[in-house]
Motif scaffolding. Structure first.
Motif, PDB file in Angstrom:
ATOM      1  N   GLU A   1       0.833  -1.202   0.000  1.00  2.82           N
ATOM      2  CA  GLU A   1       0.000   0.000   0.000  1.00  2.82           C
ATOM      3  C   GLU A   1       0.869   1.253   0.000  1.00  2.82           C
ATOM      4  N   SER A   2       1.920   1.251   0.804  1.00  4.20           N
ATOM      5  CA  SER A   2       2.831   2.387   0.840  1.00  4.20           C
ATOM      6  C   SER A   2       3.449   2.619  -0.533  1.00  4.20           C
ATOM      7  N   LEU A   3       3.918   1.552  -1.165  1.00  2.92           N
ATOM      8  CA  LEU A   3       4.516   1.651  -2.498  1.00  2.92           C
ATOM      9  C   LEU A   3       3.493   2.165  -3.513  1.00  2.92           C
ATOM     10  N   ARG A   4       2.298   1.613  -3.478  1.00  2.00           N
ATOM     11  CA  ARG A   4       1.249   2.026  -4.424  1.00  2.00           C
ATOM     12  C   ARG A   4       0.986   3.524  -4.320  1.00  2.00           C
ATOM     13  N   ILE A   5       0.831   4.011  -3.113  1.00  2.00           N
ATOM     14  CA  ILE A   5       0.540   5.433  -2.908  1.00  2.00           C
ATOM     15  C   ILE A   5       1.697   6.290  -3.408  1.00  2.00           C
ATOM     16  N   ARG A   6       2.921   5.903  -3.074  1.00  2.00           N
ATOM     17  CA  ARG A   6       4.086   6.691  -3.486  1.00  2.00           C
ATOM     18  C   ARG A   6       4.216   6.724  -5.007  1.00  2.00           C
ATOM     19  N   GLU A   7       3.937   5.603  -5.652  1.00  3.32           N
ATOM     20  CA  GLU A   7       3.986   5.584  -7.115  1.00  3.32           C
ATOM     21  C   GLU A   7       2.892   6.475  -7.696  1.00  3.32           C
ATOM     22  N   GLU A   8       1.685   6.393  -7.145  1.00  2.03           N
ATOM     23  CA  GLU A   8       0.577   7.221  -7.635  1.00  2.03           C
ATOM     24  C   GLU A   8       0.870   8.708  -7.471  1.00  2.03           C
ATOM     25  N   LEU A   9       1.548   9.073  -6.382  1.00  2.00           N
ATOM     26  CA  LEU A   9       1.867  10.475  -6.125  1.00  2.00           C
ATOM     27  C   LEU A   9       3.089  10.950  -6.912  1.00  2.00           C
ATOM     28  N   GLY A  10       3.844  10.001  -7.470  1.00  4.07           N
ATOM     29  CA  GLY A  10       5.085  10.370  -8.137  1.00  4.07           C
ATOM     30  C   GLY A  10       6.173  10.738  -7.152  1.00  4.07           C
ATOM     31  N   TYR A  11       6.094  10.214  -5.946  1.00  4.51           N
ATOM     32  CA  TYR A  11       7.051  10.500  -4.871  1.00  4.51           C
ATOM     33  C   TYR A  11       8.258   9.582  -5.052  1.00  4.51           C
ATOM     34  N   LEU A  12       9.111   9.931  -6.031  1.00  8.48           N
ATOM     35  CA  LEU A  12      10.208   9.055  -6.423  1.00  8.48           C
ATOM     36  C   LEU A  12      11.219   8.820  -5.311  1.00  8.48           C
ATOM     37  N   VAL A  13      11.554   9.850  -4.553  1.00  7.21           N
ATOM     38  CA  VAL A  13      12.556   9.683  -3.509  1.00  7.21           C
ATOM     39  C   VAL A  13      12.087   8.688  -2.438  1.00  7.21           C
ATOM     40  N   GLY A  14      10.798   8.508  -2.297  1.00  8.81           N
ATOM     41  CA  GLY A  14      10.267   7.548  -1.339  1.00  8.81           C
ATOM     42  C   GLY A  14       9.938   6.195  -1.939  1.00  8.81           C
ATOM     43  N   THR A  15      10.051   6.078  -3.248  1.00  7.91           N
ATOM     44  CA  THR A  15       9.702   4.823  -3.907  1.00  7.91           C
ATOM     45  C   THR A  15      10.769   3.756  -3.724  1.00  7.91           C
ATOM     46  N   ALA A  16      12.040   4.131  -3.824  1.00  7.79           N
ATOM     47  CA  ALA A  16      13.111   3.139  -3.636  1.00  7.79           C
ATOM     48  C   ALA A  16      13.068   2.524  -2.234  1.00  7.79           C
ATOM     49  N   PRO A  17      12.916   3.317  -1.163  1.00  6.39           N
ATOM     50  CA  PRO A  17      12.790   2.699   0.159  1.00  6.39           C
ATOM     51  C   PRO A  17      11.558   1.800   0.272  1.00  6.39           C
ATOM     52  N   ALA A  18      10.467   2.180  -0.387  1.00  7.11           N
ATOM     53  CA  ALA A  18       9.261   1.353  -0.341  1.00  7.11           C
ATOM     54  C   ALA A  18       9.491   0.021  -1.045  1.00  7.11           C
ATOM     55  N   LEU A  19      10.188   0.056  -2.169  1.00  6.73           N
ATOM     56  CA  LEU A  19      10.520  -1.190  -2.871  1.00  6.73           C
ATOM     57  C   LEU A  19      11.404  -2.087  -2.010  1.00  6.73           C
ATOM     58  N   ALA A  20      12.414  -1.494  -1.380  1.00  2.81           N
ATOM     59  CA  ALA A  20      13.327  -2.273  -0.541  1.00  2.81           C
ATOM     60  C   ALA A  20      12.603  -2.873   0.658  1.00  2.81           C
ATOM     61  N   SER A  21      11.696  -2.123   1.243  1.00  5.38           N
ATOM     62  CA  SER A  21      10.945  -2.641   2.390  1.00  5.38           C
ATOM     63  C   SER A  21      10.040  -3.791   1.981  1.00  5.38           C
ATOM     64  N   LEU A  22       9.363  -3.630   0.855  1.00  7.62           N
ATOM     65  CA  LEU A  22       8.505  -4.710   0.374  1.00  7.62           C
ATOM     66  C   LEU A  22       9.341  -5.955   0.085  1.00  7.62           C
ATOM     67  N   ALA A  23      10.528  -5.769  -0.445  1.00  3.83           N
ATOM     68  CA  ALA A  23      11.424  -6.903  -0.722  1.00  3.83           C
ATOM     69  C   ALA A  23      11.733  -7.680   0.548  1.00  3.83           C
ATOM     70  N   ASP A  24      11.881  -6.973   1.671  1.00  7.63           N
ATOM     71  CA  ASP A  24      12.184  -7.644   2.942  1.00  7.63           C
ATOM     72  C   ASP A  24      11.056  -8.563   3.402  1.00  7.63           C
ATOM     73  N   ALA A  25       9.851  -8.333   2.894  1.00  6.35           N
ATOM     74  CA  ALA A  25       8.697  -9.145   3.293  1.00  6.35           C
ATOM     75  C   ALA A  25       8.333 -10.197   2.251  1.00  6.35           C
ATOM     76  N   GLU A  26       9.024 -10.188   1.123  1.00  9.30           N
ATOM     77  CA  GLU A  26       8.725 -11.124   0.032  1.00  9.30           C
ATOM     78  C   GLU A  26       9.702 -12.288   0.020  1.00  9.30           C
ATOM     79  N   SER A  27       9.309 -13.339  -0.670  1.00  6.89           N
ATOM     80  CA  SER A  27      10.211 -14.478  -0.866  1.00  6.89           C
ATOM     81  C   SER A  27      10.841 -14.350  -2.252  1.00  6.89           C
ATOM     82  N   GLU A  28      11.843 -15.165  -2.489  1.00  5.63           N
ATOM     83  CA  GLU A  28      12.527 -15.157  -3.789  1.00  5.63           C
ATOM     84  C   GLU A  28      11.632 -15.810  -4.828  1.00  5.63           C
ATOM     85  N   PRO A  29      11.695 -15.434  -6.068  1.00  2.13           N
ATOM     86  CA  PRO A  29      12.604 -14.466  -6.681  1.00  2.13           C
ATOM     87  C   PRO A  29      12.083 -13.032  -6.633  1.00  2.13           C
TER      88      PRO A  29
END
Length: 126
Positions: free
Chosen positions: A61-89
């Motif tokens: 949800e955080s990533l979705r909102i940041r992408e919708e807002l065009g908040y690029l500086v906050g998008t990379a941290p959101a991607l990295a955080s989501l990665a921490d909760a996901e499994s490979e690949p």
């Protein structure tokens, strides 16, 4: 208050309550950027408690909102955080996307560099 409770007093319960109040306020006042932050912080608490489904939902949800807002500086941290909760690949794909965006933004936010550093060559994997 949530950040203080989480990081200074080490009280996840108080932090969760404060983040939920902030989230309710952000929702009531139609402040999507604040909602993205509260989603992220609530998801971080869930991840630390092993609640992967809840963490994934909040980070997504955080990533979705940041992408919708065009908040690029906050998008990379959101991607990295989501990665921490996901499994490979999927986790690797999300981290690589975060690295790409981080490079495109000239290494901003700087605090993210350590988290996105590629694994050392020949490092053992779990």
């Amino acid at each position: 208050r949530g950040l203080l409770a989480e990081n200074l007093t080490r009280s996840p319960q108080a932090a969760r309550a404060a983040y939920r109040r902030a989230h309710a306020g952000a929702t009531a006042h139609a402040d999507p950027l604040l909602q993205s932050f509260t989603w992220r912080h609530l998801a971080g608490l869930a991840l630390r408690e092993g609640e992967l489904a809840e963490a994934r939902h909040g980070f997504a949800e955080s990533l979705r909102i940041r992408e919708e807002l065009g908040y690029l500086v906050g998008t990379a941290p959101a991607l990295a955080s989501l990665a921490d909760a996901e499994s490979e690949p999927e986790a690797s794909r999300l981290r690589e996307e975060a690295r790409r965006l981080f490079r495109l933004l000239g290494g901003v936010p700087t605090w993210l560099a350590r988290q996105l550093a590629p694994p050392a060559a020949g490092a053992a994997t779990a």
